[in-house]
Every structure is written in structure tokens, then in C-alpha cells.
Motif scaffolding. Structure first.
Motif, PDB file in Angstrom:
ATOM      1  N   SER A   1      23.524   7.994  20.186  1.00  0.00           N
ATOM      2  CA  SER A   1      24.970   8.055  19.997  1.00  0.00           C
ATOM      3  C   SER A   1      25.350   7.124  18.852  1.00  0.00           C
ATOM      4  CB  SER A   1      25.714   7.613  21.262  1.00  0.00           C
ATOM      5  OG  SER A   1      27.102   7.487  20.999  1.00  0.00           O
ATOM      6  N   THR A   2      26.123   7.637  17.904  1.00  0.00           N
ATOM      7  CA  THR A   2      26.553   6.807  16.776  1.00  0.00           C
ATOM      8  C   THR A   2      27.787   5.975  17.108  1.00  0.00           C
ATOM      9  OG1 THR A   2      27.827   8.650  15.891  1.00  0.00           O
ATOM     10  CG2 THR A   2      25.565   8.369  15.065  1.00  0.00           C
ATOM     11  N   ASP A   3      28.276   6.083  18.338  1.00  0.00           N
ATOM     12  CA  ASP A   3      29.447   5.319  18.779  1.00  0.00           C
ATOM     13  C   ASP A   3      28.999   4.134  19.623  1.00  0.00           C
ATOM     14  OD1 ASP A   3      31.810   4.308  19.734  1.00  0.00           O
ATOM     15  OD2 ASP A   3      32.398   6.112  20.834  1.00  0.00           O
ATOM     16  N   PRO A   4      28.992   2.918  19.057  1.00  0.00           N
ATOM     17  CA  PRO A   4      28.548   1.751  19.809  1.00  0.00           C
ATOM     18  C   PRO A   4      29.336   1.503  21.098  1.00  0.00           C
ATOM     19  CG  PRO A   4      28.677   1.227  17.482  1.00  0.00           C
ATOM     20  CD  PRO A   4      29.301   2.593  17.660  1.00  0.00           C
ATOM     21  N   ALA A   5      30.530   2.048  21.208  1.00  0.00           N
ATOM     22  CA  ALA A   5      31.310   1.888  22.439  1.00  0.00           C
ATOM     23  C   ALA A   5      30.621   2.576  23.613  1.00  0.00           C
ATOM     24  CB  ALA A   5      32.723   2.450  22.257  1.00  0.00           C
ATOM     25  N   GLN A   6      29.733   3.509  23.334  1.00  0.00           N
ATOM     26  CA  GLN A   6      29.000   4.208  24.397  1.00  0.00           C
ATOM     27  C   GLN A   6      27.711   3.493  24.783  1.00  0.00           C
ATOM     28  OE1 GLN A   6      28.463   8.204  22.907  1.00  0.00           O
ATOM     29  NE2 GLN A   6      30.467   8.829  23.636  1.00  0.00           N
ATOM     30  N   TRP A   7      27.349   2.484  24.045  1.00  0.00           N
ATOM     31  CA  TRP A   7      26.126   1.738  24.331  1.00  0.00           C
ATOM     32  C   TRP A   7      26.385   0.727  25.435  1.00  0.00           C
ATOM     33  CZ3 TRP A   7      24.668  -0.052  18.708  1.00  0.00           C
ATOM     34  CH2 TRP A   7      24.479   1.067  17.904  1.00  0.00           C
ATOM     35  N   PRO A   8      25.355   0.326  26.171  1.00  0.00           N
ATOM     36  CA  PRO A   8      25.548  -0.751  27.147  1.00  0.00           C
ATOM     37  C   PRO A   8      25.976  -2.031  26.427  1.00  0.00           C
ATOM     38  CG  PRO A   8      23.239  -0.015  27.106  1.00  0.00           C
ATOM     39  CD  PRO A   8      23.982   0.812  26.126  1.00  0.00           C
ATOM     40  N   ALA A   9      27.016  -2.659  26.920  1.00  0.00           N
ATOM     41  CA  ALA A   9      27.544  -3.861  26.272  1.00  0.00           C
ATOM     42  C   ALA A   9      26.571  -5.031  26.375  1.00  0.00           C
ATOM     43  CB  ALA A   9      28.885  -4.237  26.893  1.00  0.00           C
ATOM     44  N   ARG A  10      25.919  -5.142  27.500  1.00  0.00           N
ATOM     45  CA  ARG A  10      24.978  -6.247  27.722  1.00  0.00           C
ATOM     46  C   ARG A  10      23.575  -5.660  27.735  1.00  0.00           C
ATOM     47  NH1 ARG A  10      22.483  -9.106  31.875  1.00  0.00           N
ATOM     48  NH2 ARG A  10      22.353 -11.337  31.486  1.00  0.00           N
ATOM     49  N   ARG A  11      22.818  -5.968  26.701  1.00  0.00           N
ATOM     50  CA  ARG A  11      21.447  -5.470  26.604  1.00  0.00           C
ATOM     51  C   ARG A  11      20.492  -6.651  26.772  1.00  0.00           C
ATOM     52  NH1 ARG A  11      24.524  -3.016  22.765  1.00  0.00           N
ATOM     53  NH2 ARG A  11      23.825  -4.370  21.078  1.00  0.00           N
ATOM     54  N   THR A  12      19.544  -6.496  27.646  1.00  0.00           N
ATOM     55  CA  THR A  12      18.604  -7.580  27.931  1.00  0.00           C
ATOM     56  C   THR A  12      17.188  -7.144  27.587  1.00  0.00           C
ATOM     57  OG1 THR A  12      18.180  -6.835  30.185  1.00  0.00           O
ATOM     58  CG2 THR A  12      20.058  -8.343  29.860  1.00  0.00           C
ATOM     59  N   ARG A  13      16.301  -8.117  27.517  1.00  0.00           N
ATOM     60  CA  ARG A  13      14.889  -7.807  27.280  1.00  0.00           C
ATOM     61  C   ARG A  13      14.330  -6.933  28.397  1.00  0.00           C
ATOM     62  NH1 ARG A  13      12.259 -13.462  25.081  1.00  0.00           N
ATOM     63  NH2 ARG A  13      13.394 -13.470  23.104  1.00  0.00           N
ATOM     64  N   ARG A  14      14.730  -7.232  29.620  1.00  0.00           N
ATOM     65  CA  ARG A  14      14.248  -6.436  30.753  1.00  0.00           C
ATOM     66  C   ARG A  14      14.719  -4.982  30.630  1.00  0.00           C
ATOM     67  NH1 ARG A  14      14.063  -7.947  37.084  1.00  0.00           N
ATOM     68  NH2 ARG A  14      12.985  -6.066  37.696  1.00  0.00           N
ATOM     69  N   MET A  15      15.978  -4.787  30.269  1.00  0.00           N
ATOM     70  CA  MET A  15      16.506  -3.440  30.080  1.00  0.00           C
ATOM     71  C   MET A  15      15.744  -2.739  28.955  1.00  0.00           C
ATOM     72  SD  MET A  15      20.357  -2.214  28.999  1.00  0.00           S
ATOM     73  CE  MET A  15      21.159  -3.021  30.380  1.00  0.00           C
ATOM     74  N   PHE A  16      15.468  -3.471  27.889  1.00  0.00           N
ATOM     75  CA  PHE A  16      14.700  -2.923  26.774  1.00  0.00           C
ATOM     76  C   PHE A  16      13.348  -2.413  27.249  1.00  0.00           C
ATOM     77  CE2 PHE A  16      11.613  -3.743  23.316  1.00  0.00           C
ATOM     78  CZ  PHE A  16      12.077  -2.843  22.373  1.00  0.00           C
ATOM     79  N   ARG A  17      12.650  -3.228  28.026  1.00  0.00           N
ATOM     80  CA  ARG A  17      11.328  -2.830  28.535  1.00  0.00           C
ATOM     81  C   ARG A  17      11.420  -1.658  29.499  1.00  0.00           C
ATOM     82  NH1 ARG A  17      10.616  -8.566  28.790  1.00  0.00           N
ATOM     83  NH2 ARG A  17      11.043  -8.461  31.003  1.00  0.00           N
ATOM     84  N   ASP A  18      12.515  -1.589  30.282  1.00  0.00           N
ATOM     85  CA  ASP A  18      12.696  -0.480  31.224  1.00  0.00           C
ATOM     86  C   ASP A  18      13.027   0.828  30.517  1.00  0.00           C
ATOM     87  OD1 ASP A  18      12.193  -2.149  33.371  1.00  0.00           O
ATOM     88  OD2 ASP A  18      14.309  -2.396  33.915  1.00  0.00           O
ATOM     89  N   TRP A  19      13.786   0.757  29.441  1.00  0.00           N
ATOM     90  CA  TRP A  19      14.270   1.958  28.759  1.00  0.00           C
ATOM     91  C   TRP A  19      13.281   2.519  27.743  1.00  0.00           C
ATOM     92  CZ3 TRP A  19      20.091   2.488  27.364  1.00  0.00           C
ATOM     93  CH2 TRP A  19      20.866   2.225  28.485  1.00  0.00           C
TER      94      TRP A  19
END
Length: 73
Positions: A33-51
Motif C-alpha cells: 500500500s502506498t498510503d502510510p496511513a494504512q500501515w501499522p503505526a507501531r512496528r517492532t522487530r518482533r512484528m518484522f520477524r513475524d511478518w
């Protein structure tokens, strides 16, 4: 595929990826999505590894026998 700094060990490469996880996260989110408003506001290392699945390769082979070209931005 991302090219990164020349590091000596896989552990150093993993540390580089984790210390720059938000750069990679935003790059892949932008692909969805090119709309950052649709991105998760809080991104963590754990979320990165999960996704995302990160695969580290220590060599890159050029499959073409042509000169490299520099793209103008």
C-alpha cells in the motif's frame, strides 16, 4: 533482494538487518500500500520477524554478460 555492507559473519548481517528493520519494513509495506496511513503505526522487530522471512545470501552472481548501467533518479 537488497545488497548490504560487506560483513564478515552471518551474525553481523542479521544484526544489520535487525538494526535497520524499519527501512526494510517500510519498503515492503509500500509494495502492499502506498498510503502510510494504512500501515501499522507501531512496528517492532518482533512484528518484522513475524511478518517477513529474511533469507541471507553471502554471494551474488551476475547472470548477464553486459556492462552495468547507472539509472538516473
Amino acid at each position: 533482494v537488497f545488497l548490504g555492507p560487506e560483513l564478515d559473519t552471518v551474525q553481523e548481517i542479521e544484526a544489520f538487518v535487525l538494526s535497520n528493520f524499519d527501512f526494510f519494513f517500510e519498503h515492503w509495506l509500500f509494495g502492499w500500500s502506498t498510503d502510510p496511513a494504512q500501515w501499522p503505526a507501531r512496528r517492532t522487530r518482533r512484528m518484522f520477524r513475524d511478518w517477513f522471512e529474511v533469507r541471507i545470501h553471502t554471494m551474488v552472481e551476475d547472470a548477464l554478460d553486459v556492462p552495468l548501467e547507472l539509472e538516473e533518479l
